[in-house]
Every structure is written in C-alpha cells, then in structure tokens.
Design a protein around this motif. Structure first.
Motif, PDB file in Angstrom:
ATOM      1  N   THR A 129      -9.061   5.967  17.901  1.00 14.86           N
ATOM      2  CA  THR A 129      -9.843   4.723  17.541  1.00 14.86           C
ATOM      3  C   THR A 129      -9.282   4.195  15.887  1.00 14.86           C
ATOM      4  O   THR A 129      -9.164   3.072  15.624  1.00 14.86           O
ATOM      5  N   LEU A 130      -9.345   5.202  15.214  1.00 12.32           N
ATOM      6  CA  LEU A 130      -8.914   4.972  13.737  1.00 12.32           C
ATOM      7  C   LEU A 130      -7.505   5.183  13.358  1.00 12.32           C
ATOM      8  O   LEU A 130      -6.752   5.883  14.041  1.00 12.32           O
ATOM      9  N   ASP A 131      -7.197   4.737  12.183  1.00 10.32           N
ATOM     10  CA  ASP A 131      -5.768   5.097  11.576  1.00 10.32           C
ATOM     11  C   ASP A 131      -5.857   6.569  11.025  1.00 10.32           C
ATOM     12  O   ASP A 131      -6.311   6.653  10.107  1.00 10.32           O
ATOM     13  N   VAL A 132      -5.443   7.481  11.902  1.00  6.44           N
ATOM     14  CA  VAL A 132      -5.428   8.899  11.501  1.00  6.44           C
ATOM     15  C   VAL A 132      -4.146   9.211  11.015  1.00  6.44           C
ATOM     16  O   VAL A 132      -3.238   9.369  11.668  1.00  6.44           O
ATOM     17  N   GLN A 133      -4.088   9.962   9.747  1.00  7.79           N
ATOM     18  CA  GLN A 133      -2.639   9.989   9.184  1.00  7.79           C
ATOM     19  C   GLN A 133      -2.157  11.334   9.350  1.00  7.79           C
ATOM     20  O   GLN A 133      -1.054  11.738   9.536  1.00  7.79           O
ATOM     21  N   VAL A 150      -7.931  16.384  22.770  1.00  6.04           N
ATOM     22  CA  VAL A 150      -7.846  16.226  21.372  1.00  6.04           C
ATOM     23  C   VAL A 150      -6.051  16.298  21.279  1.00  6.04           C
ATOM     24  O   VAL A 150      -5.582  15.495  20.652  1.00  6.04           O
ATOM     25  N   LEU A 151      -5.530  17.108  22.059  1.00  2.19           N
ATOM     26  CA  LEU A 151      -3.942  17.165  21.964  1.00  2.19           C
ATOM     27  C   LEU A 151      -3.333  15.977  22.358  1.00  2.19           C
ATOM     28  O   LEU A 151      -2.412  15.365  22.015  1.00  2.19           O
ATOM     29  N   ASP A 152      -4.172  15.638  23.805  1.00  2.00           N
ATOM     30  CA  ASP A 152      -3.593  14.278  24.226  1.00  2.00           C
ATOM     31  C   ASP A 152      -3.694  13.098  23.287  1.00  2.00           C
ATOM     32  O   ASP A 152      -2.687  12.308  23.062  1.00  2.00           O
ATOM     33  N   ALA A 153      -4.823  13.051  22.603  1.00  2.00           N
ATOM     34  CA  ALA A 153      -4.792  11.739  21.416  1.00  2.00           C
ATOM     35  C   ALA A 153      -3.792  11.949  20.453  1.00  2.00           C
ATOM     36  O   ALA A 153      -3.204  11.175  20.071  1.00  2.00           O
ATOM     37  N   ILE A 154      -3.655  13.231  20.028  1.00  2.24           N
ATOM     38  CA  ILE A 154      -2.844  13.457  18.916  1.00  2.24           C
ATOM     39  C   ILE A 154      -1.252  13.111  19.390  1.00  2.24           C
ATOM     40  O   ILE A 154      -0.438  12.232  18.500  1.00  2.24           O
ATOM     41  N   GLU A 155      -1.077  13.374  20.484  1.00  2.00           N
ATOM     42  CA  GLU A 155       0.418  13.063  21.138  1.00  2.00           C
ATOM     43  C   GLU A 155       0.427  11.485  21.373  1.00  2.00           C
ATOM     44  O   GLU A 155       1.546  10.864  20.998  1.00  2.00           O
ATOM     45  N   ALA A 156      -0.568  10.912  21.786  1.00  3.49           N
ATOM     46  CA  ALA A 156      -0.678   9.545  21.884  1.00  3.49           C
ATOM     47  C   ALA A 156      -0.294   8.696  20.759  1.00  3.49           C
ATOM     48  O   ALA A 156       0.375   7.859  20.836  1.00  3.49           O
ATOM     49  N   LYS A 157      -0.972   9.199  19.797  1.00  6.43           N
ATOM     50  CA  LYS A 157      -0.951   8.495  18.434  1.00  6.43           C
ATOM     51  C   LYS A 157       0.085   8.978  17.444  1.00  6.43           C
ATOM     52  O   LYS A 157       0.427   8.401  16.485  1.00  6.43           O
ATOM     53  N   LYS A 158       0.696  10.084  17.905  1.00  9.15           N
ATOM     54  CA  LYS A 158       2.032  10.730  17.374  1.00  9.15           C
ATOM     55  C   LYS A 158       1.567  11.178  15.752  1.00  9.15           C
ATOM     56  O   LYS A 158       2.020  10.668  14.759  1.00  9.15           O
ATOM     57  N   VAL A 159       0.448  11.787  15.782  1.00  7.75           N
ATOM     58  CA  VAL A 159      -0.228  12.042  14.345  1.00  7.75           C
ATOM     59  C   VAL A 159       0.504  13.488  14.184  1.00  7.75           C
ATOM     60  O   VAL A 159       0.421  14.366  14.614  1.00  7.75           O
ATOM     61  N   PRO A 160       1.079  13.569  12.588  1.00 11.48           N
ATOM     62  CA  PRO A 160       1.531  14.872  12.222  1.00 11.48           C
ATOM     63  C   PRO A 160       0.102  16.047  12.281  1.00 11.48           C
ATOM     64  O   PRO A 160      -0.736  15.559  11.763  1.00 11.48           O
ATOM     65  N   THR A 161       0.572  17.068  12.795  1.00  8.44           N
ATOM     66  CA  THR A 161      -0.545  18.110  12.788  1.00  8.44           C
ATOM     67  C   THR A 161      -0.047  19.333  12.179  1.00  8.44           C
ATOM     68  O   THR A 161       1.213  19.841  12.314  1.00  8.44           O
ATOM     69  N   GLU A 162      -0.802  19.960  11.337  1.00  9.01           N
ATOM     70  CA  GLU A 162      -0.735  21.172  10.506  1.00  9.01           C
ATOM     71  C   GLU A 162      -1.421  22.215  10.807  1.00  9.01           C
ATOM     72  O   GLU A 162      -2.762  21.974  10.885  1.00  9.01           O
ATOM     73  N   THR A 163      -1.167  23.663  10.773  1.00  8.49           N
ATOM     74  CA  THR A 163      -2.063  24.656  10.615  1.00  8.49           C
ATOM     75  C   THR A 163      -1.943  24.879   9.237  1.00  8.49           C
ATOM     76  O   THR A 163      -0.989  25.623   8.769  1.00  8.49           O
ATOM     77  N   PRO A 164      -3.191  24.904   8.539  1.00  9.59           N
ATOM     78  CA  PRO A 164      -2.999  25.249   7.078  1.00  9.59           C
ATOM     79  C   PRO A 164      -3.064  26.722   6.728  1.00  9.59           C
ATOM     80  O   PRO A 164      -3.484  27.422   7.970  1.00  9.59           O
ATOM     81  N   LYS A 165      -2.969  27.020   5.645  1.00  9.21           N
ATOM     82  CA  LYS A 165      -2.935  28.582   5.217  1.00  9.21           C
ATOM     83  C   LYS A 165      -4.079  28.718   4.101  1.00  9.21           C
ATOM     84  O   LYS A 165      -3.985  27.403   3.318  1.00  9.21           O
ATOM     85  N   ALA A 166      -4.491  29.733   3.810  1.00  6.62           N
ATOM     86  CA  ALA A 166      -5.450  30.108   2.768  1.00  6.62           C
ATOM     87  C   ALA A 166      -4.638  29.547   1.459  1.00  6.62           C
ATOM     88  O   ALA A 166      -3.590  30.080   1.273  1.00  6.62           O
ATOM     89  N   GLY A 167      -5.200  28.910   0.796  1.00  5.31           N
ATOM     90  CA  GLY A 167      -4.595  28.257  -0.553  1.00  5.31           C
ATOM     91  C   GLY A 167      -4.041  27.078  -0.625  1.00  5.31           C
ATOM     92  O   GLY A 167      -3.914  26.368  -1.713  1.00  5.31           O
ATOM     93  N   ASN A 168      -3.956  26.541   0.744  1.00  9.14           N
ATOM     94  CA  ASN A 168      -3.408  25.121   0.683  1.00  9.14           C
ATOM     95  C   ASN A 168      -4.465  24.216   0.160  1.00  9.14           C
ATOM     96  O   ASN A 168      -5.559  24.430   0.291  1.00  9.14           O
ATOM     97  N   VAL A 169      -3.869  23.036  -0.518  1.00  7.38           N
ATOM     98  CA  VAL A 169      -4.815  22.339  -1.253  1.00  7.38           C
ATOM     99  C   VAL A 169      -4.586  20.748  -0.748  1.00  7.38           C
ATOM    100  O   VAL A 169      -3.271  20.452  -0.798  1.00  7.38           O
TER     101      VAL A 169
END
Length: 417
Positions: A129-133, A150-169
C-alpha cells in the motif's frame, strides 16, 4: 525440506537485489550537466510528478499501536518514518489506518523483527500500500504463508531488503535506530531485531520478542543499553526481561507492554510485573490503554494515551534514577530491618516460652516434692489419711508422710481432703 530451501533461496535473491540498491542515507553523486543549447523556440516546462510527503511533527514520535496480542511501532521524525512490525494478518488495516491518521505515506524503513505472524502479519499490506523504501528482516526464514506473503510483496514492489547486524545505525530524521541484536538462530524469538532509538537525550529500547539468550548476547557485547523507556520483549513474558538485563538497561521511568486483553498466554506475566514494580517503573499497557504515544524534543519526553493525563519526564534524568535507586535501597533496608526485627521477636518469644515452660516444670516438680513430703495422719484402726484437725483424729492421731500413707494403702479422707 524442499519448501524451506525454496523460501531460503527466494530470500537470498531478494538480498542480492537489495545489494544493488543505494542505501537510503547515502547521497549519490550528481551526474555531470551538459551545456545548455540556446534556441529561439519556447521550451515547455517539465511536468513534475506530485511527491508524496509525510506531514507529522518535527519532534520524535513513537506510537505503540494497539494491535492486540502483537507488536507494531511507528517511529517518525523530520518527515521520515520507520515501522517496526505490523501486527497480525488481521491487523494490517489497523496499522495502515494509524499511519494514515499520522500522515505517513512513505516509510524509509519497514522492519520485521522476526518471522512470527503476530509481528509480520500485516507487513505485506503495508508494503503493497505505501511507498516503502527499505525492508529490514533477520537472516532466519520461515515456511508459513504469512512469511511468503511478505516476500511476495517485497518482490512485487522491488523493495531493497537487508539483514542488519549488531551495531548498524539507521537514521530517521534526526533520530537514530541502532541494532543491538539480530542473532542468526533457529529460535525465532531470539532472532529478533532489537533496536535502541536515540533522539537527543531520549532513548528507547525496542525488544521485539527477544528472550534471555538474545538479552545475554547484548550484555556480553558491552553495548550501551541505558534507556529512558523500554518496550518489553515478548509481550511481558517471563522468558524475557531478565533481572540482569533490566538492571543494565536501567529505564529512567517507563516500561511499555504491547499485549492483547485477556490473552491466552497470560501476558504480561506477574513475575515480570513484579520486577517492574520493584524497579519503581510506571507501566503502560496497550491492552489497558490502547495505542500509546511517546513524543520527545530531545530534552523532555511525554507519554500519553486515551483516558490518561500525559506524563512528562526529563530525558536521561539521572536524578530520577538516583531517587528510584535510593527508594529501592531504602525499601530493601526497611525489608531487612523488618525481617531482623521479626526474627528477633520470634527468638524472644521462643526464649520466653521456653523459660515459662521451664518455670512451670520446676514449680510442678517442687509442688510434687512438697506433696510427697507432706505430713498426714492416720488412726490405729482407720484406712484413711487425714489432714491435721480432721474430726476423725479425736481418738488417735499417728503422723506419717503422704508417700508412706499411700504406699501402705491408705486413701484420702473424703471430709478433710
């Protein structure tokens, strides 16, 4: 097993796609401008697409959305927004309505702390629904339809996806969200993305469903988890918020619990509430108050909800913490003194009882001895023993000890005894 491999492969493809994107906080270099060409013909002004904008306050605002027995937290500042979890599948519309009410049409970050339905259930609705960056997800995957959606929505909207690590800001306006934990573990709760949100002097811990394992990993890392507000892990379960973690976090005043009214898990557990009470924290619960809003100008923060008066505190208020610690120590001292007084009273009562019993025994023994040695009188022909002065002693009166009289078969005179 094949299904798990398929989902894992799908997620890996999404991550590889995201690696090609530009991080939201990184500025791209401007392309070199070509020389303008002079012409006598009028040039039409370019038509610009209307830009979506977020319209909320410049203050930091954190909304703990009432999504029942689930989590959803909206963080906004300076026209940027992060959504941490989106409740259950049924809560997607609730989350979207809350974001619309706050004027949020663009999310810089959508975070799924871990792949349980009560945290990512509505995330596909949000992404669609929203503009998710950007989307942040832990490394652990799941084989549920909810996770696949959730994966289908990410793929359909081509949203960059990241697995964060401890310390990321991650920046949200002038606020930051620092990752404290994102364990790669088969225990989904302990894989939760744990965040510390900082704005000026105001700091808030968002625990996801992190339990003792993740909490200990954070403590072992030496990360600074000192905070003003803690959103408790796992809806206030006794599997989270260990005493060591609560002591290290040392929230200045506030604990927030997101849970459903009369939920079947018994959340929050009484053991957890007792810890919060001992720490002298004000507890705010979505099952009792609905959506809870925290706003901060970096110096002061205010907690408000429907039906209560807003409560304002000084961010990072060490005085409040010192007072709470002093109150805690005073309470512990009073409890110790009370216990000592009760112990002393019990010991004194026991000693008094023992002394009384001993005195009674000694008195009884003395009375018995006196009785045994008591002098009584018998007659030459009678079978009774008498006290001195008995009328039956007029004709004869022979002195004898009471013990001897009894030993010889005499019985007490019914008139004088």
């Amino acid at each position: 097993m094949k299904k798990k491999r398929l989902v894992a492969l799908w997620f890996a493809v999404l991550l590889s796609l995201s690696a090609c994107g530009t991080p939201a906080d990184t500025q791209q270099a401007s392309a070199p401008q070509e020389p303008s060409v002079q012409t006598s013909q009028p040039v039409a002004a370019p038509v610009e697409e209307p830009q979506k904008s977020n319209t909320y306050s410049d203050k930091l605002e954190i909304d703990f959305i009432d999504v029942g027995q689930a989590d959803s937290i909206l963080i906004t500042n300076k026209g940027e927004a992060m959504l941490v979890d989106a409740g259950t599948n049924e809560a997607g519309t609730t989350v979207l309505a809350e974001l619309e009410n706050k004027g949020v049409s663009t999310l810089k970050y959508a975070v799924g702390t871990h792949p349980h339905e009560d945290h990512i259930g509505g995330l596909d609705d949000v992404i669609n629904t929203l503009d998710v960056q950007n989307v942040l997800l832990p490394a652990v995957t799941n084989t549920t339809k909810t996770y696949a959606s959730v994966l289908d929505a990410i793929e359909a909207k081509k949203v960059p996806t990241e697995t964060p690590k401890a310390g990321n800001v991650y920046k949200i306006g002038n606020a930051t969200a620092t990752v404290l934990s994102c364990l790669d573990t088969d225990d989904l709760n302990n894989s939760s993305i744990v965040l510390k949100v900082q704005y000026g002097n105001t700091s808030v811990l968002l625990q996801g469903d992190a339990e003792a394992e993740a909490e200990q990993a954070i403590l072992n890392s030496g990360a600074n988890i000192d905070c003003d507000i803690i959103k408790l892990g796992h809806h206030g379960s006794n599997t989270s918020t260990s005493q060591a973690y609560l002591d290290a976090a040392d929230p200045s005043c506030i604990a927030i619990i997101s849970c459903g009214k009369d939920n079947s898990y018994g959340h929050p557990h009484q053991e957890t509430l007792d810890k919060l009470s001992a720490a002298k924290l004000d507890v705010f619960r979505t099952d009792e108050l609905g959506t809870i809003e925290v706003t901060s100008d970096g110096t002061n923060y205010t907690v408000s909800a429907s039906g209560i008066d807003p409560i304002t505190h000084v961010a990072g208020d060490k005085i409040a913490r010192a007072k709470r610690q002093a109150a805690k120590e005073a309470a512990e001292k009073a409890a110790a003194e009370k216990a000592a007084a009760e112990k002393a009273a019990a010991e004194k009562a026991a000693a008094d009882a023992a002394a009384k019993q001993k005195a009674q025994e000694e008195a009884a023994a003395q009375a018995s001895q006196e009785t045994k040695s008591q002098t009584v009188y018998v007659t030459k022909t009678g079978e009774k023993y008498h006290r001195d002065g008995c009328q039956y002693l007029r004709k004869s009166k022979i002195a004898i000890s009471l013990d001897d009289a009894k030993a010889q078969g005499y019985t007490a005179c019914s008139r004088c005894w």
